[in-house]
Design a protein around this motif. Structure first.
Motif, mmCIF file in Angstrom:
data_model
loop_
_atom_site.group_PDB
_atom_site.id
_atom_site.type_symbol
_atom_site.label_atom_id
_atom_site.label_comp_id
_atom_site.label_asym_id
_atom_site.label_seq_id
_atom_site.Cartn_x
_atom_site.Cartn_y
_atom_site.Cartn_z
ATOM 1 N N SER A 270 0.818 -1.218 0.000
ATOM 2 C CA SER A 270 0.000 0.000 0.000
ATOM 3 C C SER A 270 0.847 1.263 0.000
ATOM 4 C CB SER A 270 -0.931 0.010 1.219
ATOM 5 O OG SER A 270 -0.229 0.292 2.418
ATOM 6 N N VAL A 271 2.124 1.151 0.368
ATOM 7 C CA VAL A 271 3.006 2.315 0.401
ATOM 8 C C VAL A 271 3.406 2.743 -1.010
ATOM 9 C CG1 VAL A 271 5.263 3.128 1.215
ATOM 10 C CG2 VAL A 271 3.832 1.731 2.694
ATOM 11 N N PHE A 272 3.373 1.809 -1.957
ATOM 12 C CA PHE A 272 3.626 2.171 -3.350
ATOM 13 C C PHE A 272 2.461 3.019 -3.848
ATOM 14 C CE2 PHE A 272 6.168 -1.578 -2.732
ATOM 15 C CZ PHE A 272 7.284 -1.418 -3.551
ATOM 16 N N SER A 273 2.783 4.109 -4.520
ATOM 17 C CA SER A 273 1.704 4.949 -5.035
ATOM 18 C C SER A 273 1.084 4.346 -6.283
ATOM 19 C CB SER A 273 2.233 6.352 -5.345
ATOM 20 O OG SER A 273 3.352 6.275 -6.200
ATOM 21 N N THR A 274 1.775 3.409 -6.886
ATOM 22 C CA THR A 274 1.245 2.716 -8.044
ATOM 23 C C THR A 274 1.666 1.252 -7.924
ATOM 24 O OG1 THR A 274 1.182 2.706 -10.462
ATOM 25 C CG2 THR A 274 3.271 3.350 -9.423
ATOM 26 N N ARG A 275 1.594 0.498 -9.000
ATOM 27 C CA ARG A 275 1.945 -0.917 -8.935
ATOM 28 C C ARG A 275 3.410 -1.098 -8.560
ATOM 29 N NH1 ARG A 275 1.321 -0.601 -15.277
ATOM 30 N NH2 ARG A 275 3.483 -0.560 -15.921
ATOM 31 N N ARG A 337 3.473 4.424 8.735
ATOM 32 C CA ARG A 337 3.619 4.940 7.371
ATOM 33 C C ARG A 337 5.014 5.513 7.162
ATOM 34 N NH1 ARG A 337 -1.780 8.624 7.136
ATOM 35 N NH2 ARG A 337 -3.324 6.968 7.410
ATOM 36 N N ARG A 338 5.461 6.324 8.112
ATOM 37 C CA ARG A 338 6.778 6.940 7.967
ATOM 38 C C ARG A 338 7.873 5.883 7.886
ATOM 39 N NH1 ARG A 338 7.207 12.432 11.677
ATOM 40 N NH2 ARG A 338 5.456 13.538 10.716
ATOM 41 N N LEU A 339 7.759 4.862 8.722
ATOM 42 C CA LEU A 339 8.748 3.798 8.723
ATOM 43 C C LEU A 339 8.807 3.112 7.362
ATOM 44 C CD1 LEU A 339 10.737 1.923 10.280
ATOM 45 C CD2 LEU A 339 8.745 0.511 10.848
ATOM 46 N N LEU A 340 7.644 2.762 6.821
ATOM 47 C CA LEU A 340 7.607 2.040 5.551
ATOM 48 C C LEU A 340 8.067 2.917 4.394
ATOM 49 C CD1 LEU A 340 4.293 -0.001 5.951
ATOM 50 C CD2 LEU A 340 6.642 -0.792 6.240
ATOM 51 N N HIS A 341 7.628 4.165 4.375
ATOM 52 C CA HIS A 341 8.084 5.067 3.313
ATOM 53 C C HIS A 341 9.601 5.242 3.377
ATOM 54 C CE1 HIS A 341 4.468 6.377 1.278
ATOM 55 N NE2 HIS A 341 3.863 6.614 2.427
ATOM 56 N N GLU A 343 11.840 3.037 4.526
ATOM 57 C CA GLU A 343 12.489 1.816 4.037
ATOM 58 C C GLU A 343 12.457 1.760 2.509
ATOM 59 O OE1 GLU A 343 10.951 -1.703 5.808
ATOM 60 O OE2 GLU A 343 11.235 -1.019 7.875
ATOM 61 N N LEU A 344 11.293 2.102 1.938
ATOM 62 C CA LEU A 344 11.173 2.060 0.483
ATOM 63 C C LEU A 344 12.054 3.129 -0.165
ATOM 64 C CD1 LEU A 344 9.941 0.846 -2.005
ATOM 65 C CD2 LEU A 344 7.907 2.263 -1.678
ATOM 66 N N ALA A 345 12.126 4.302 0.446
ATOM 67 C CA ALA A 345 12.985 5.360 -0.095
ATOM 68 C C ALA A 345 14.430 4.899 -0.180
ATOM 69 C CB ALA A 345 12.870 6.614 0.770
ATOM 70 N N HIS A 346 14.924 4.239 0.871
ATOM 71 C CA HIS A 346 16.320 3.789 0.865
ATOM 72 C C HIS A 346 16.555 2.687 -0.169
ATOM 73 C CE1 HIS A 346 16.608 5.922 4.803
ATOM 74 N NE2 HIS A 346 17.815 6.154 4.348
ATOM 75 N N LEU A 347 15.570 1.826 -0.376
ATOM 76 C CA LEU A 347 15.703 0.817 -1.421
ATOM 77 C C LEU A 347 15.788 1.467 -2.797
ATOM 78 C CD1 LEU A 347 13.329 -2.150 -0.491
ATOM 79 C CD2 LEU A 347 15.787 -2.242 -0.844
ATOM 80 N N CYS A 369 10.659 10.202 0.696
ATOM 81 C CA CYS A 369 11.394 10.887 1.769
ATOM 82 C C CYS A 369 10.500 11.911 2.460
ATOM 83 C CB CYS A 369 12.637 11.576 1.204
ATOM 84 S SG CYS A 369 13.978 10.459 0.754
ATOM 85 N N ARG A 370 9.709 12.615 1.679
ATOM 86 C CA ARG A 370 8.820 13.623 2.265
ATOM 87 C C ARG A 370 7.809 12.961 3.197
ATOM 88 N NH1 ARG A 370 7.282 15.894 -2.303
ATOM 89 N NH2 ARG A 370 9.018 17.353 -2.261
ATOM 90 N N ARG A 371 7.235 11.837 2.753
ATOM 91 C CA ARG A 371 6.239 11.148 3.590
ATOM 92 C C ARG A 371 6.884 10.486 4.799
ATOM 93 N NH1 ARG A 371 4.459 9.335 -1.745
ATOM 94 N NH2 ARG A 371 2.624 10.504 -2.369
ATOM 95 N N ALA A 372 8.168 10.174 4.696
ATOM 96 C CA ALA A 372 8.876 9.528 5.805
ATOM 97 C C ALA A 372 9.512 10.541 6.751
ATOM 98 C CB ALA A 372 9.959 8.595 5.262
ATOM 99 N N ALA A 373 9.332 11.828 6.464
ATOM 100 C CA ALA A 373 9.930 12.904 7.266
ATOM 101 C C ALA A 373 11.455 12.804 7.268
ATOM 102 C CB ALA A 373 9.383 12.899 8.692
ATOM 103 N N LEU A 374 12.015 12.342 6.161
ATOM 104 C CA LEU A 374 13.471 12.291 5.994
ATOM 105 C C LEU A 374 13.898 13.572 5.284
ATOM 106 C CD1 LEU A 374 13.877 8.560 4.841
ATOM 107 C CD2 LEU A 374 14.278 9.502 7.129
ATOM 108 N N ALA A 375 13.900 14.668 6.017
ATOM 109 C CA ALA A 375 14.090 15.977 5.401
ATOM 110 C C ALA A 375 15.475 16.140 4.797
ATOM 111 C CB ALA A 375 13.820 17.076 6.423
#
Length: 752
Positions: A270-275, A337-341, A343-347, A369-375
């Motif tokens: 669900s964290v992916f904005s698309t497929r 949500r922040r945690l998952l976003h 993890e996905l950002a780093h991948l 990064c924005r959704r994960a608060a990784l400023a």
């Protein structure tokens, strides 16, 4: 439904399907496409909530589908049009050429030409899914596509109901002027009576009373997606009392039969904005190939997930319906949500680091990064993205190899958008300084941003503020011994000296660049520094020394090519300035041949960047030679390229020559427009050679126009005043040939 696809296709046919989530829009389109003529090429694109920030993602997906199924090399597709598309869409990287990025409206014209060609070979259907999430640039491109398309395409569009829908307005406008035949289909949920009929049809063995149907209708709002879930429950022998009492409960009941392990996978998906691409999903979930396959199969059988093979046979996993995805995502806590976003950002960062630059992938990293608060990470990747954008939009000869230039993608923002992005990054920097303790990484990013912002200002003639920012970045780079930043700052200062044609300043900075690049063993950058050194001598009138340095630059890049990869644009750039030297020395035939060699070299390699300037310079030489045939040939080529690519900033010569050509043809309004555009550019940048030509042309025009006309009124000085200004500049630059040409032109009177 058959009426949507039945012949004749004598013009474009658009089927616009609207309705709320869960009403069956995608199913309708799928069934309608099943009735399309045999051999129809069907390509699909769509958008998702949250993707609106990233321009043109849907069109990139569309081109990815086309490129995977059609050999574009077999189409008679104009190279300039392919260049425009390839520069902006990573999907075409394998067959890309390079040019300055165009805006969405020019891209729409190129896209229309491509699909017109495809339609010659087979019927073509395009599906635009979830139009409500399309970003503004994608809609601009769609508007242009509809305006320029000529082939009888079949278009399907799905969108949510909305009182204000720009996408619908675009299709209605196209239909009103005869560009397409529009069929609007509004799908509504089942009524109370339709709900009863649907349930009786699907549940022939169940005896349900009227109150039962009232309850079913109230719980599902008649939406087929959710009604089907309840029907599956009843068909399995469950009681109506066990049916969910609300849509939210319907979602949960839909998921109830799945384990916590399955829910774990759904939350991550669900964290992916698309497929989600299979390999990336496997890494993100941490599951083995076998375990992931088993869970996806179970969820697919339960109608939660769907598989999709793209045209390149890559497997993607997506939710069977976006409403299910939205429900699962909303059920997550903000911390989760922040945690998952994150993890996905780093991948995705790892994925970007392993491949050639992909601007759209970088956009997704920034979004996560924005959704994960990784400023800090958001700032880092935003600077990287904007840096490439500025290089590709504003730098005439960026230091990129042929392969990178062919595959380069750049965002399509204009100058206003670039300024807004710079302002946004500056505000993000302030927030990071306010909220956190200073760190070495933040200080490095701040210095990098300062160099980027200062260099951008210098390119547009904001010299006071630009020099201050770049000088501060250079000072910080040397204090921190940051070689990369030092080289960036030195290049910005060299470009500034080139624009203002200050030979002493350019020689000092180019020698520093040459030394620093040598220490870093960056041979390609040393080649650039040698070109800058040659230009410094050129500006000083030391032509023999200039030509030696420029030849050394070419030799340096040939050595790099022998060991690594070609830099055709860089050797063409040095050859361009060799031609400048010949032009200024009065060796006009030699200069014309050299400019022609630059054109041929880049065309042979499919690199269109720089061609506009090369043709303009050749037209300038022909103008001095009095060779009208060569003048018009090169001027028309330059004008065409400038219109295709909006590459106007680096070419004041073209506007002066366009003004001269228009004036002698008696087209005074066109001539005045070109003169004004030339003034706006050369006065802002202060480039003396361009300014001298602008004054020279004004003097010739003023001497030849009719009294009291538009140009006569606009050009307030006498021909002699304009010529004296041009002569003064040419003599100061020791351009003896041009001074002689202006003197000879002083005898012209009474028309062109």
């Amino acid at each position: 439904m058959r009426a949507c696809t039945e012949p004749p296709f004598d013009r474009c046919r658009a089927i616009f399907v609207s309705g709320e989530a869960g009403v069956g829009k995608s199913l309708f389109v799928s069934r309608a496409l099943g009735q399309a003529p045999p051999g129809t090429l069907v390509v699909t694109c769509g958008a998702a909530r949250g993707e609106e920030r990233h321009p043109l993602l849907p069109w990139n997906d569309l081109l990815e589908g086309v490129a995977a199924r059609i050999d574009l090399d077999g189409l008679d597709f104009p190279p300039a049009h392919r260049s425009l598309l390839a520069e902006s869409f990573p999907a075409l990287a394998a067959t890309a050429t390079s040019c300055h990025p165009a805006g969405p409206f020019r891209l729409g014209a190129a896209m229309a030409r491509l699909f017109d060609l495809l339609a010659r070979f087979c019927p073509v259907a395009i599906v635009f899914e979830d139009l409500q999430w399309f970003d503004g640039d994608s809609l601009d491109l769609l508007e242009s596509f509809l305006a320029h398309r000529r082939a009888p395409l079949l278009l399907f569009v799905t969108t949510r109901h909305s009182r204000s829908c720009r996408g619908r307005d675009l299709f209605r406008s196209a239909a009103r002027v005869g560009r397409c035949e529009l069929k609007e289909i509004a799908l509504a949920p089942f009524s109370r009576g339709e709900t009863e009929s649907f349930c009786r049809l699907c549940l022939p063995g169940r005896d349900l009373a009227g109150a039962d149907f009232d309850r079913l209708y109230g719980q599902t709002d008649g939406l087929p997606l959710f009604l089907s879930g309840v029907i599956r429950l009843l068909a399995a022998g469950r009681s109506l009392d066990e049916a969910p009492s609300s849509l939210a409960e319907t979602y949960e009941r839909l998921l109830a039969d799945f384990s916590d392990e399955d829910r774990f996978l759904l939350e991550r998906l669900s964290v992916f904005s698309t497929r989600a691409e299979w390999g990336l999903l496997r890494r993100f979930s941490g599951l083995s190939e076998a375990v992931l396959t088993e869970r996806v199969e179970r969820l697919r059988t339960g109608a939660i997930l769907a598989e999709r093979l793209d045209e390149g046979e890559r497997l993607h996993i997506e939710f069977s319906h976006v409403a299910v995805r939205d429900h699962i995502y909303r059920s997550l806590s903000e911390a989760r949500r922040r945690l998952l976003h994150g993890e996905l950002a780093h991948l995705l960062m790892e994925e970007l680091g392993e491949r050639r630059w992909n601007d759209l992938l970088c956009s997704r990293i920034i979004g996560h990064c924005r959704r994960a608060a990784l400023a800090t990470e958001e700032l880092d990747y935003s600077i990287r993205r904007l840096k490439l954008h500025i290089h590709l939009n504003y730098e005439l000869f960026p230091l990129l190899s042929d392969d990178v230039l062919r595959g380069a993608s750049a965002p399509l923002e204009g100058r206003k958008d670039t300024r807004e992005q710079l302002a946004g990054l500056e505000e993000l920097l302030r927030r990071l300084r306010r909220e956190g303790t200073p760190s070495a990484r933040l200080e490095r990013l701040e210095a990098s941003f300062r160099a980027l912002s200062g260099g951008y200002r210098l390119w547009w003639g904001d010299y006071v503020q630009g020099k201050l920012l770049v000088a501060k970045a250079l000072e910080e780079a040397r204090r921190r011994r940051d070689g990369t930043l030092e080289l960036e700052a030195l290049q910005h200062l060299c470009y500034y000296a080139i624009q203002t044609e200050e030979p002493s300043l350019l020689e000092r900075h180019s020698r520093s660049l040459l030394e620093s690049a040598g220490k870093a063993r960056l041979e390609a950058l040393r080649g650039v520094a040698l070109r800058f050194l040659g230009m410094a001598r050129l500006f000083r009138g030391e032509y023999d020394g200039a030509e030696r340095a420029l030849e050394a630059s070419i030799d340096r890049f040939r050595a790099v090519e022998a060991l690594d990869e070609p830099y055709t644009l860089q050797t063409a750039a040095a050859r361009n300035y060799l031609a400048d030297s010949a032009h200024r020395r009065g060796r006009l035939d030699e200069a014309l041949d050299l400019y022609g060699a630059c054109v041929g070299q880049c065309r042979d390699e499919g690199l269109f960047r720089g061609l506009c300037l090369f043709h303009s310079n050749a037209a300038h030489v022909a103008f001095d030679l009095g060779d009208d045939e060569a003048f018009l040939r090169h001027l028309e080529a330059a004008r065409s390229l400038q219109e295709e690519s909006e590459a106007w900033r680096g070419n004041g010569i073209l506007f002066s020559l366009l003004a001269w050509d228009a004036a002698r043809e008696g087209e005074e309004e066109r001539a005045l427009t070109a003169l004004r555009r030339g003034d706006a550019l050369v006065e802002a940048l202060g480039k003396r050679f361009w300014l001298a030509l602008q004054l020279e042309v004004k003097g010739r025009i003023k001497a030849g126009v009719r009294r009291g006309g538009l140009l006569d009124e606009a050009l307030t000085e006498t021909p002699e005043t304009y010529r004296r200004g041009a002569l003064s500049l040419y003599r100061a630059m020791a351009v003896r040939h041009k001074a002689k040409a202006v003197t000879e032109a002083a005898g012209m009177r009474g028309g062109f």
